[in-house]
Motif scaffolding. Sequence first.
Motif, PDB file in Angstrom:
ATOM      1  N   ILE A   1       0.832  -1.201   0.000  1.00 46.01           N
ATOM      2  CA  ILE A   1       0.000   0.000   0.000  1.00 46.01           C
ATOM      3  C   ILE A   1       0.868   1.253   0.000  1.00 46.01           C
ATOM      4  N   ALA A   2       1.943   1.235   0.793  1.00 43.55           N
ATOM      5  CA  ALA A   2       2.832   2.398   0.843  1.00 43.55           C
ATOM      6  C   ALA A   2       3.514   2.626  -0.500  1.00 43.55           C
ATOM      7  N   LEU A   3       3.983   1.546  -1.128  1.00 40.50           N
ATOM      8  CA  LEU A   3       4.656   1.683  -2.419  1.00 40.50           C
ATOM      9  C   LEU A   3       3.706   2.180  -3.502  1.00 40.50           C
ATOM     10  N   HIS A   4       2.504   1.615  -3.537  1.00 42.06           N
ATOM     11  CA  HIS A   4       1.540   2.055  -4.544  1.00 42.06           C
ATOM     12  C   HIS A   4       1.121   3.502  -4.303  1.00 42.06           C
ATOM     13  N   GLY A   5       0.919   3.866  -3.045  1.00 48.36           N
ATOM     14  CA  GLY A   5       0.529   5.238  -2.754  1.00 48.36           C
ATOM     15  C   GLY A   5       1.589   6.250  -3.139  1.00 48.36           C
ATOM     16  N   SER A   6       2.848   5.955  -2.801  1.00 43.96           N
ATOM     17  CA  SER A   6       3.926   6.871  -3.167  1.00 43.96           C
ATOM     18  C   SER A   6       4.126   6.925  -4.676  1.00 43.96           C
ATOM     19  N   GLN A   7       3.971   5.772  -5.345  1.00 43.96           N
ATOM     20  CA  GLN A   7       4.121   5.743  -6.802  1.00 43.96           C
ATOM     21  C   GLN A   7       3.049   6.587  -7.485  1.00 43.96           C
ATOM     22  N   LEU A   8       1.815   6.438  -7.061  1.00 45.80           N
ATOM     23  CA  LEU A   8       0.730   7.216  -7.651  1.00 45.80           C
ATOM     24  C   LEU A   8       0.872   8.696  -7.338  1.00 45.80           C
ATOM     25  N   ALA A   9       1.363   9.012  -6.146  1.00 43.58           N
ATOM     26  CA  ALA A   9       1.551  10.419  -5.793  1.00 43.58           C
ATOM     27  C   ALA A   9       2.587  11.075  -6.691  1.00 43.58           C
ATOM     28  N   VAL A  10       3.685  10.367  -6.961  1.00 41.35           N
ATOM     29  CA  VAL A  10       4.714  10.930  -7.834  1.00 41.35           C
ATOM     30  C   VAL A  10       4.203  11.058  -9.265  1.00 41.35           C
ATOM     31  N   TYR A  11       3.287  10.183  -9.664  1.00 42.94           N
ATOM     32  CA  TYR A  11       2.699  10.284 -10.994  1.00 42.94           C
ATOM     33  C   TYR A  11       1.707  11.442 -11.097  1.00 42.94           C
ATOM     34  N   LEU A  12       0.836  11.580 -10.102  1.00 35.97           N
ATOM     35  CA  LEU A  12      -0.313  12.480 -10.224  1.00 35.97           C
ATOM     36  C   LEU A  12      -0.025  13.894  -9.749  1.00 35.97           C
ATOM     37  N   LEU A  13       0.687  14.045  -8.644  1.00 36.26           N
ATOM     38  CA  LEU A  13       0.885  15.376  -8.066  1.00 36.26           C
ATOM     39  C   LEU A  13       1.614  16.347  -8.988  1.00 36.26           C
ATOM     40  N   PRO A  14       2.648  15.927  -9.745  1.00 31.21           N
ATOM     41  CA  PRO A  14       3.313  16.893 -10.623  1.00 31.21           C
ATOM     42  C   PRO A  14       2.390  17.580 -11.608  1.00 31.21           C
ATOM     43  N   ASN A  15       1.352  16.907 -12.078  1.00 32.01           N
ATOM     44  CA  ASN A  15       0.427  17.529 -13.016  1.00 32.01           C
ATOM     45  C   ASN A  15      -0.318  18.689 -12.378  1.00 32.01           C
ATOM     46  N   PHE A  16      -0.755  18.512 -11.142  1.00 31.56           N
ATOM     47  CA  PHE A  16      -1.449  19.594 -10.456  1.00 31.56           C
ATOM     48  C   PHE A  16      -0.476  20.714 -10.073  1.00 31.56           C
ATOM     49  N   VAL A  17       0.767  20.355  -9.748  1.00 34.99           N
ATOM     50  CA  VAL A  17       1.764  21.369  -9.418  1.00 34.99           C
ATOM     51  C   VAL A  17       2.043  22.256 -10.621  1.00 34.99           C
ATOM     52  N   ASN A  18       2.146  21.653 -11.800  1.00 33.98           N
ATOM     53  CA  ASN A  18       2.368  22.443 -13.009  1.00 33.98           C
ATOM     54  C   ASN A  18       1.219  23.412 -13.265  1.00 33.98           C
ATOM     55  N   PHE A  19       0.004  22.965 -13.033  1.00 32.30           N
ATOM     56  CA  PHE A  19      -1.158  23.837 -13.237  1.00 32.30           C
ATOM     57  C   PHE A  19      -1.135  24.996 -12.253  1.00 32.30           C
ATOM     58  N   VAL A  20      -0.791  24.711 -10.995  1.00 32.01           N
ATOM     59  CA  VAL A  20      -0.730  25.774  -9.985  1.00 32.01           C
ATOM     60  C   VAL A  20       0.375  26.773 -10.331  1.00 32.01           C
ATOM     61  N   LEU A  21       1.526  26.275 -10.791  1.00 28.05           N
ATOM     62  CA  LEU A  21       2.614  27.167 -11.178  1.00 28.05           C
ATOM     63  C   LEU A  21       2.204  28.075 -12.335  1.00 28.05           C
ATOM     64  N   THR A  22       1.470  27.538 -13.295  1.00 28.40           N
ATOM     65  CA  THR A  22       1.011  28.349 -14.424  1.00 28.40           C
ATOM     66  C   THR A  22       0.055  29.442 -13.962  1.00 28.40           C
ATOM     67  N   VAL A  23      -0.837  29.093 -13.051  1.00 28.49           N
ATOM     68  CA  VAL A  23      -1.767  30.096 -12.524  1.00 28.49           C
ATOM     69  C   VAL A  23      -1.020  31.182 -11.754  1.00 28.49           C
ATOM     70  N   LEU A  24      -0.020  30.797 -10.970  1.00 24.28           N
ATOM     71  CA  LEU A  24       0.729  31.769 -10.170  1.00 24.28           C
ATOM     72  C   LEU A  24       1.526  32.718 -11.054  1.00 24.28           C
ATOM     73  N   ILE A  25       2.127  32.195 -12.120  1.00 23.63           N
ATOM     74  CA  ILE A  25       2.926  33.077 -12.973  1.00 23.63           C
ATOM     75  C   ILE A  25       2.033  34.008 -13.782  1.00 23.63           C
ATOM     76  N   LYS A  26       0.835  33.560 -14.143  1.00 20.53           N
ATOM     77  CA  LYS A  26      -0.087  34.436 -14.854  1.00 20.53           C
ATOM     78  C   LYS A  26      -0.544  35.594 -13.980  1.00 20.53           C
ATOM     79  N   ARG A  27      -0.637  35.358 -12.694  1.00 19.61           N
ATOM     80  CA  ARG A  27      -1.050  36.415 -11.764  1.00 19.61           C
ATOM     81  C   ARG A  27       0.128  37.221 -11.233  1.00 19.61           C
TER      82      ARG A  27
END
Length: 342
Positions: free
Chosen positions: A215-241
């Motif tokens: 469970i720990a391995l799958h959770g960390s693996q999915l987090a590394v896969y999914l979180l960067p996409n949302f981080v990129n979106f947040v960074l784009t919003v911050l730079i636009k503002r």
Amino acid sequence: MSANNATSDYTCVRFYVSTVSFSVLLLFNVVINWTIVRVEQLRSHARFVLVFHLLVSSLVHLGTSSVFYYQLHRGARPARPACLAMVIVLISSACNILLTLTAMALDRYCAVCHPMRYTSAATRRCSWPWLLGALTWLVALGIPLGLLLQPEPAAAESGYDGVCGREQLLKGQLQKVVFIGACTLLILYSYVRILMEGRRLGVVNRRNRAGCRTIALHGSQLAVYLLPNFVNFVLTVLIKRGLIEAETKELSAVVVFAFFSLAQCVAPVVYGLRKEELLEQLSRRFPRCSRSLKSVLGWTVRASWPRARHMPRERTLTVQTTIYQQASLVPEEETSGQELLT
């Protein structure tokens, strides 16, 4: 350091990271996918077929990323069709990675929460797992085509100046975030239901270290896969503002890209090499490689596949026990039917 020099250096970093990741993943593809294709027991099982598609998608994505950032670093000026083809392959392969992860989570959910129906479907020698993989590729290909072929307010031909850069990858960011969010919700729902069912049967507990580790391995693996996409979106919003500088955004994006590439290199271990059936076949086809894998994977799973070649497995456990063994939540040598009923 000027902004242009920093961007050039970051492009070089992206090229080297994607190239190294592609090389590592190529080795995994040769070893794992060759074994899956050659063994009927593996290529008829949805879990291993989805692992096959996940590795191929990651290999295509990293290989195209290496070519894309190399031509950008060298200042090449490809023709518009060539640039469009690279962008389509990059977006579709990235989308297929998320779709395949979602399909893998739903597959585990069906196996754990509906074991009788899943076992009945799995025993049928049919090609539905491969059809499912082909469907994910078709859906993933339709996403960039729908985004890039939309009519633009300005003339598209006149807007292309010969530089095939990351601006072409940023189209339809809102639609991409919605797509990623939908996949994330399905993955979270599947794993929550798996955990609830595991706790109900008494399989997921503190004594089951293999299940907690999985469970720990799958959770960390999915987090590394999914979180960067949302981080990129947040960074784009911050730079636009105007809340962050462009150089800060570029540096953060490079770090996110490195994490995403790292996730694709670790995925064969988490989703493939920890499976006893695959390791057993690898030990037969690649004996030297399997000995090295045994020492490396010792901290993630009890590697007992050489013993399994000489000792027949017991088939006296319940259907739920077998399914949980397949899901890597219960090690075969430590599980009994009595434990599942407590």
